[in-house]
Design a protein around this motif. Structure first.
Motif, PDB file in Angstrom:
ATOM      1  N   UNK A  19       0.818  -1.400  -0.090  1.00 23.66           N
ATOM      2  CA  UNK A  19       0.005   0.078  -0.123  1.00 23.66           C
ATOM      3  C   UNK A  19       0.835   1.313  -0.023  1.00 23.66           C
ATOM      4  N   UNK A  20       0.000   2.325  -0.234  1.00 22.66           N
ATOM      5  CA  UNK A  20       0.799   3.894  -0.207  1.00 22.66           C
ATOM      6  C   UNK A  20       1.461   3.929   1.069  1.00 22.66           C
ATOM      7  N   UNK A  21       2.545   4.674   1.336  1.00 20.77           N
ATOM      8  CA  UNK A  21       3.004   5.366   2.479  1.00 20.77           C
ATOM      9  C   UNK A  21       2.910   6.778   2.439  1.00 20.77           C
ATOM     10  N   UNK A  22       2.351   7.435   3.673  1.00 23.19           N
ATOM     11  CA  UNK A  22       2.165   8.899   3.839  1.00 23.19           C
ATOM     12  C   UNK A  22       3.127   9.083   4.863  1.00 23.19           C
ATOM     13  N   UNK A  23       3.770  10.457   4.734  1.00 22.84           N
ATOM     14  CA  UNK A  23       4.792  10.870   6.045  1.00 22.84           C
ATOM     15  C   UNK A  23       3.873  12.213   6.492  1.00 22.84           C
ATOM     16  N   UNK A  24       4.409  12.384   7.921  1.00 22.47           N
ATOM     17  CA  UNK A  24       3.599  13.605   8.610  1.00 22.47           C
ATOM     18  C   UNK A  24       4.807  14.296   8.925  1.00 22.47           C
ATOM     19  N   UNK A  42       4.706   8.621  11.327  1.00 22.73           N
ATOM     20  CA  UNK A  42       4.989   9.830  12.257  1.00 22.73           C
ATOM     21  C   UNK A  42       6.353  10.166  12.466  1.00 22.73           C
ATOM     22  N   UNK A  43       6.862  11.421  12.296  1.00 20.17           N
ATOM     23  CA  UNK A  43       8.124  11.757  12.485  1.00 20.17           C
ATOM     24  C   UNK A  43       8.560  12.859  13.343  1.00 20.17           C
ATOM     25  N   UNK A  44       9.869  12.798  13.842  1.00 19.76           N
ATOM     26  CA  UNK A  44      10.134  14.074  14.528  1.00 19.76           C
ATOM     27  C   UNK A  44      10.101  15.520  13.932  1.00 19.76           C
ATOM     28  N   UNK A  45       9.870  16.416  14.813  1.00 21.98           N
ATOM     29  CA  UNK A  45       9.603  17.958  14.458  1.00 21.98           C
ATOM     30  C   UNK A  45      10.865  18.466  13.646  1.00 21.98           C
ATOM     31  N   UNK A  46      10.733  18.869  12.599  1.00 21.31           N
ATOM     32  CA  UNK A  46      11.726  19.411  11.861  1.00 21.31           C
ATOM     33  C   UNK A  46      12.265  20.810  12.611  1.00 21.31           C
ATOM     34  N   UNK A  47      13.735  20.556  12.854  1.00 20.04           N
ATOM     35  CA  UNK A  47      14.292  21.907  13.482  1.00 20.04           C
ATOM     36  C   UNK A  47      15.768  22.360  12.988  1.00 20.04           C
ATOM     37  N   UNK A  48      15.942  23.423  12.655  1.00 24.64           N
ATOM     38  CA  UNK A  48      17.444  23.687  12.054  1.00 24.64           C
ATOM     39  C   UNK A  48      18.370  23.566  13.123  1.00 24.64           C
ATOM     40  N   UNK A  49      19.237  22.343  13.019  1.00 27.21           N
ATOM     41  CA  UNK A  49      20.150  22.097  14.109  1.00 27.21           C
ATOM     42  C   UNK A  49      21.559  21.577  13.131  1.00 27.21           C
ATOM     43  N   UNK A  50      22.668  21.508  14.059  1.00 28.81           N
ATOM     44  CA  UNK A  50      23.721  20.925  13.433  1.00 28.81           C
ATOM     45  C   UNK A  50      23.439  19.411  13.343  1.00 28.81           C
ATOM     46  N   UNK A  58      14.653  11.034   5.579  1.00 24.00           N
ATOM     47  CA  UNK A  58      14.615   9.729   5.225  1.00 24.00           C
ATOM     48  C   UNK A  58      13.095   9.166   5.030  1.00 24.00           C
ATOM     49  N   UNK A  59      12.205   9.810   6.018  1.00 22.98           N
ATOM     50  CA  UNK A  59      10.964   9.457   5.864  1.00 22.98           C
ATOM     51  C   UNK A  59      10.159   9.864   4.721  1.00 22.98           C
ATOM     52  N   UNK A  60      10.651  11.106   4.186  1.00 17.29           N
ATOM     53  CA  UNK A  60      10.122  11.910   3.051  1.00 17.29           C
ATOM     54  C   UNK A  60      10.670  11.289   1.736  1.00 17.29           C
ATOM     55  N   UNK A  61      11.957  10.627   1.860  1.00 18.51           N
ATOM     56  CA  UNK A  61      12.400   9.738   0.666  1.00 18.51           C
ATOM     57  C   UNK A  61      11.772   8.893   0.301  1.00 18.51           C
ATOM     58  N   UNK A  62      11.161   7.960   1.563  1.00 14.60           N
ATOM     59  CA  UNK A  62      10.423   6.627   1.001  1.00 14.60           C
ATOM     60  C   UNK A  62       9.093   6.953   0.822  1.00 14.60           C
ATOM     61  N   UNK A  63       8.525   8.057   1.027  1.00 12.78           N
ATOM     62  CA  UNK A  63       6.739   8.100   1.243  1.00 12.78           C
ATOM     63  C   UNK A  63       6.508   8.390  -0.226  1.00 12.78           C
ATOM     64  N   UNK A  64       5.085   8.203  -0.242  1.00 12.75           N
ATOM     65  CA  UNK A  64       4.660   8.354  -1.769  1.00 12.75           C
ATOM     66  C   UNK A  64       3.746   9.756  -1.742  1.00 12.75           C
ATOM     67  N   UNK A  65       3.269  10.123  -0.428  1.00 12.67           N
ATOM     68  CA  UNK A  65       2.826  11.548  -0.280  1.00 12.67           C
ATOM     69  C   UNK A  65       3.386  12.267   1.133  1.00 12.67           C
ATOM     70  N   UNK A  66       3.446  13.529   1.330  1.00  9.98           N
ATOM     71  CA  UNK A  66       3.772  14.028   2.448  1.00  9.98           C
ATOM     72  C   UNK A  66       2.637  15.002   3.096  1.00  9.98           C
ATOM     73  N   UNK A  67       2.365  14.774   4.111  1.00 10.64           N
ATOM     74  CA  UNK A  67       1.443  15.908   4.964  1.00 10.64           C
ATOM     75  C   UNK A  67       2.314  16.736   5.668  1.00 10.64           C
ATOM     76  N   UNK A  68       2.357  17.987   5.410  1.00 13.16           N
ATOM     77  CA  UNK A  68       3.057  19.290   6.029  1.00 13.16           C
ATOM     78  C   UNK A  68       2.159  19.843   6.931  1.00 13.16           C
ATOM     79  N   UNK A  69       2.507  19.918   8.108  1.00 11.76           N
ATOM     80  CA  UNK A  69       1.326  20.144   9.285  1.00 11.76           C
ATOM     81  C   UNK A  69       1.922  21.684   9.714  1.00 11.76           C
ATOM     82  N   UNK A  70       1.184  22.426   9.843  1.00 10.90           N
ATOM     83  CA  UNK A  70       1.425  23.631  10.852  1.00 10.90           C
ATOM     84  C   UNK A  70       0.589  24.029  11.645  1.00 10.90           C
ATOM     85  N   UNK A  71       0.890  24.809  12.778  1.00 12.83           N
ATOM     86  CA  UNK A  71      -0.303  25.082  13.851  1.00 12.83           C
ATOM     87  C   UNK A  71      -0.865  26.589  13.367  1.00 12.83           C
ATOM     88  N   UNK A  72      -2.165  26.235  13.137  1.00 12.67           N
ATOM     89  CA  UNK A  72      -2.823  27.419  12.548  1.00 12.67           C
ATOM     90  C   UNK A  72      -3.279  28.582  13.365  1.00 12.67           C
TER      91      UNK A  72
END
Length: 475
Positions: free
Chosen positions: A2-7, A56-64, A78-92
């Motif tokens: 089946x399809x793989x979707x990354x958050x 489910x993935x770790x929160x993206x942070x700008x870090x070394x 790596x989760x994005x690379x293996x996914x068939x679709x990506x859900x980009x979530x923000x806090x409205x």
């Protein structure tokens, strides 16, 4: 498959809440603290008639890159690379932050389709952030509330084309492959019952132990990739993460768990949730690998974890990790063997494998031990053999007499496996001392070679239930 979707998204925007909503269970740990999720966690999601794997993935942070946050970010990439679709979530409610804008630029560069979700959009408080999210350049945002289940119909419409595309591709591949399988005279695919270790029934193995024993490093070496987040910091793993692995054509589902510390030291709510998740993994596993640090002697916490596995009735294997750091291996092995004989009363003959998770030494030996322990866990002894054995042991060592009357053991059977459970029928079972039960269990283990797994022995009062019933006389 089946399809793989990354958050994905920055920390604390509600990714794990959305994950739990889609899988229909509270699998991912959720807390107000940012950065709870660290590893990639897969789950089987349902949305209407859509079925797909959600990550489910770790929160993206700008870090070394070398920092813990940097390594967490690499897991998400790596989760994005293996996914068939990506859900980009923000806090409205918080609106678009500079971190959202920075990682939206990263998301736009991926070849994967990206769906923008404005979470926490219930009520008027999220309207401003919803309109502001158009500036991210990821298309029209979908207003949702993962906490309350709002907006899922719009999410369904956005996901359906991508999930259907993957499903159609897989069906096409299956149709091409069906010409190579065995069929019966009616054209039906021959489907024999699969033993454990097949794709349909993978062996469930939980890797547990104290923090920093090298559990995640060991799993990464098994998989041949940096699937789990690792590092010198103790307690990196928080969720119990399951991954599928194939070893010599045998399928295994591995569960990486959080380190289990002494109960008195576990104070924070988040660590309590992590430990509870690890204990739940033990209950659902078939074989539990307790990972020890070879550079540290057996500690009380190690013995308590082993005792917990025995009480749960799981098959047990002990992995002595970091063996490459030991100089006097002969002395270290003697100490391990002595501890085995002295402390592991409930699980005599437990499989012990020495290994180096970071170098990959001893991994094959460990997995062989896992399957050996599983076979012992499924041991079944025929009733006739059991009762011939019972006659011998009672003659060699009769039950003690209580108040001048000897307890009579009449009959024994095995109603269950996983772990082996034996029932003995006897007179006055409440008067049999614990020492005699240990004698019977040890004799069962030695006679029928049931090593490295708990054995249950219970008693019932009464006559042999399998004996022919006496006919009642008609007067």
């Amino acid at each position: 498959m089946g399809a793989t979707v990354a958050i994905i998204g920055r920390p604390n925007v509600g990714k794990s809440t959305l994950f739990n909503r889609l899988v229909g269970k509270r699998l991912a740990l959720v807390d107000d603290t940012p950065g709870v999720t660290r590893d990639r966690r897969p789950g089987e999601a349902r949305l209407g008639d859509l079925r797909f794997t959600i990550i489910d993935t770790a929160g993206l942070e700008d870090a070394d890159k070398s920092s813990l946050e940097g390594r967490m970010r690499r897991q998400t990439e790596e989760a994005i690379e293996t996914a068939d679709a990506v859900l980009f979530v923000i806090d409205a409610r918080a609106g678009v932050t500079p971190l959202d804008a920075h990682f939206a630029e990263v998301a736009r560069k991926t070849t994967r389709p990206v769906i923008l979700l404005a979470n926490k959009a219930e009520g008027k408080a999220g309207e401003g952030g919803l309109y502001e999210s158009y500036s991210l350049g990821l298309g029209d945002p979908i207003a949702i509330s993962a906490e309350h289940g709002e907006g899922l119909a719009d999410l369904y419409d956005a996901l359906k084309p991508h999930v259907d595309r993957v499903t159609e591709e897989e069906e096409s591949r299956r149709e091409e492959a069906v010409t190579n399988v065995d069929v019966d005279e009616d054209g039906e695919i021959i489907d024999e019952e699969d033993p454990v270790g097949t794709r349909e029934r993978p062996l469930r193995v939980a890797i547990v132990g104290r923090p920093n024993a090298g559990k995640s490093t060991l799993i990464n070496k098994m998989l041949g990739e940096d699937r789990m987040l690792t590092g010198p910091e103790a307690g990196i793993t928080r969720d119990s993460i399951s991954v599928d692995w194939t070893w010599r054509d045998r399928h295994i589902k591995l569960f990486d768990t959080a380190g289990i510390r002494k109960k008195a030291r576990v104070q924070e709510k988040l660590e309590k949730l992590s430990v509870a998740d690890a204990l739940r993994a033990i209950k659902f596993a078939e074989v539990v690998v307790v990972t020890l640090d070879a550079t540290m002697s057996f500690e009380k916490q190690d013995l308590q974890i082993i005792d917990l596995v025995a009480r749960e009735g799981r098959a047990l294997v002990i992995a002595v990790n970091k063996w490459d750091l030991i100089e006097d291996r002969e002395a270290a092995w003697k100490k391990i063997r002595d501890a085995n004989e002295r402390y592991f009363n409930q699980i005599r003959g437990v499989q012990i494998a020495t290994l180096s998770g970071i170098q990959g030494q001893g991994v094959d030996r460990l997995v062989e031990s896992v399957f050996t322990a599983y076979e012992a866990w499924n041991s079944r002894v025929s009733t006739s053999k059991l009762n011939r054995w019972l006659d011998r042991v009672v003659i060699n060592h009769p039950p003690p007499a209580v108040a001048g009357r000897r307890v009579r053991l009449r009959y024994m059977t095995q109603p269950k496996t996983r772990p082996p459970h034996f029932v003995a029928f006897c007179s006055r079972p409440e008067q049999l001392p614990e020492s005699y039960t240990r004698y019977l269990v040890n004799s069962l283990r030695q006679t029928f070679n049931i090593q490295g797994t708990p054995i249950r022995l219970s008693y019932r009062k009464g006559d042999n239930p399998y004996a022919p019933k006496k006919k009642r006389k008609i007067q």
